[in-house]
Design a protein around this motif. Structure first.
Motif, mmCIF file in Angstrom:
data_model
loop_
_atom_site.group_PDB
_atom_site.id
_atom_site.type_symbol
_atom_site.label_atom_id
_atom_site.label_comp_id
_atom_site.label_asym_id
_atom_site.label_seq_id
_atom_site.Cartn_x
_atom_site.Cartn_y
_atom_site.Cartn_z
ATOM 1 N N VAL A 70 -8.827 5.335 1.466
ATOM 2 C CA VAL A 70 -7.701 4.843 0.671
ATOM 3 C C VAL A 70 -7.519 3.374 1.033
ATOM 4 C CG1 VAL A 70 -5.239 5.074 0.129
ATOM 5 C CG2 VAL A 70 -6.614 7.128 0.600
ATOM 6 N N VAL A 71 -7.594 2.527 0.025
ATOM 7 C CA VAL A 71 -7.632 1.076 0.212
ATOM 8 C C VAL A 71 -6.361 0.454 -0.357
ATOM 9 C CG1 VAL A 71 -8.873 -1.020 -0.439
ATOM 10 C CG2 VAL A 71 -10.152 1.076 0.077
ATOM 11 N N LEU A 72 -5.613 -0.231 0.481
ATOM 12 C CA LEU A 72 -4.431 -0.960 0.036
ATOM 13 C C LEU A 72 -4.883 -2.365 -0.346
ATOM 14 C CD1 LEU A 72 -1.948 0.096 2.884
ATOM 15 C CD2 LEU A 72 -2.466 1.277 0.742
ATOM 16 N N ALA A 73 -4.727 -2.708 -1.612
ATOM 17 C CA ALA A 73 -5.188 -4.005 -2.114
ATOM 18 C C ALA A 73 -4.026 -4.669 -2.850
ATOM 19 C CB ALA A 73 -6.394 -3.815 -3.030
ATOM 20 N N GLY A 74 -3.157 -5.291 -2.077
ATOM 21 C CA GLY A 74 -1.970 -5.876 -2.679
ATOM 22 C C GLY A 74 -0.940 -4.826 -3.027
ATOM 23 N N PHE A 75 -0.925 -3.741 -2.280
ATOM 24 C CA PHE A 75 0.068 -2.682 -2.480
ATOM 25 C C PHE A 75 1.290 -3.063 -1.662
ATOM 26 C CE2 PHE A 75 1.788 1.661 -1.705
ATOM 27 C CZ PHE A 75 1.989 2.012 -3.032
ATOM 28 N N MET A 76 2.350 -3.464 -2.347
ATOM 29 C CA MET A 76 3.494 -4.082 -1.690
ATOM 30 C C MET A 76 4.578 -3.072 -1.316
ATOM 31 S SD MET A 76 2.206 -6.994 -1.480
ATOM 32 C CE MET A 76 3.544 -7.899 -0.746
ATOM 33 N N ARG A 77 4.162 -2.056 -0.581
ATOM 34 C CA ARG A 77 5.091 -1.046 -0.086
ATOM 35 C C ARG A 77 4.743 -0.759 1.371
ATOM 36 N NH1 ARG A 77 9.447 -0.122 -2.191
ATOM 37 N NH2 ARG A 77 9.468 2.016 -1.474
ATOM 38 N N ILE A 78 5.759 -0.622 2.196
ATOM 39 C CA ILE A 78 5.536 -0.165 3.562
ATOM 40 C C ILE A 78 5.523 1.351 3.501
ATOM 41 C CG2 ILE A 78 6.492 -0.035 5.889
ATOM 42 C CD1 ILE A 78 7.613 -2.859 5.428
ATOM 43 N N LEU A 79 4.440 1.932 3.980
ATOM 44 C CA LEU A 79 4.243 3.374 3.882
ATOM 45 C C LEU A 79 4.904 4.101 5.050
ATOM 46 C CD1 LEU A 79 0.533 3.056 2.825
ATOM 47 C CD2 LEU A 79 2.402 3.842 1.359
ATOM 48 N N THR A 80 5.350 5.313 4.781
ATOM 49 C CA THR A 80 6.020 6.105 5.808
ATOM 50 C C THR A 80 5.014 6.603 6.854
ATOM 51 O OG1 THR A 80 5.752 8.108 4.488
ATOM 52 C CG2 THR A 80 7.831 6.899 4.226
ATOM 53 N N PRO A 81 5.501 6.897 8.055
ATOM 54 C CA PRO A 81 4.606 7.416 9.088
ATOM 55 C C PRO A 81 3.853 8.678 8.641
ATOM 56 C CG PRO A 81 6.663 6.719 10.092
ATOM 57 C CD PRO A 81 6.846 6.618 8.601
ATOM 58 N N GLY A 82 4.500 9.545 7.896
ATOM 59 C CA GLY A 82 3.835 10.763 7.432
ATOM 60 C C GLY A 82 2.646 10.467 6.535
#
Length: 193
Positions: free
Chosen positions: A88-100
């Motif tokens: 899973v590649v974050l490419a300019g995904f402007m969200r901080i993801l939860t620990p889960g």
């Protein structure tokens, strides 16, 4: 097949660079890998059009439609899972993801950050590099961990900081390197298996 799912929030220029590299580098033939889906937290994200034009499955869901980060991340994971992602590649995904969410994809969740980590995690990286008097700046591809911008480094690219740089001019040069760096880092990950 090693499916790659890319998450974006906007133009998707890094995603487009990855898709082009996968096509030109024959990742399917060489590594049994393909970009299987592009997802966005912004339904109007321009990068979704590029992905569709390249025959890649897309989906979008606005994070604003969810009461909590956890609820959004659960819906995001539900959209990702049918693609059986190897990466899973974050490419300019402007969200901080939860620990889960991060733990669910541990070891196969990567991000690109516009600084030479561990220097300047977080926002305003180019301004901070200029203010600190750095002679070089750059970008880092790293594994995502619960601590923001602190996961193991996979690859980096360096650019000089010029005397007349502004945050915008430095950002432009760094982005050019990101478009080379991110595909290279993913290809290295695929090569290592």
């Amino acid at each position: 097949m090693k499916n790659i799912v890319i998450l974006i929030s906007g133009e998707g220029s890094n995603m487009a660079a990855i898709v082009r590299a996968a096509e030109e580098g024959r990742w399917t033939e060489r590594f049994g890998a393909r970009v299987a889906a592009v997802l966005s937290n912004r339904p109007e994200a321009a990068g979704l059009v590029f992905a569709r034009e390249h025959g890649i499955a897309t989906a979008a869901m606005s994070h604003k439609d969810f009461a909590t980060r956890e609820a959004f991340d659960a819906a995001l994971a539900a959209a990702i899972e049918p693609h059986a992602p190897a990466l899973v590649v974050l490419a300019g995904f402007m969200r901080i993801l939860t620990p889960g969410f991060v733990e669910r994809y541990a070891g196969r969740l990567i991000n690109i950050h516009p600084s030479l980590l561990p220097a300047f995690p977080g926002l305003n990286t180019h301004q901070r590099a200029i203010e600190a008097g750095c002679r070089v700046a750059g970008a880092t591809v790293h594994q995502v961990t619960v601590e923001l911008d602190h996961g193991p480094i996979l690859d980096q690219a360096v650019v000089p900081v010029l005397a007349d740089d502004t945050p915008a001019t430095l950002a432009e040069r760094v982005l050019t390197q990101e478009h080379r760096l991110y595909p290279r880092a993913i290809e290295g990950w695929l090569r290592r298996g």
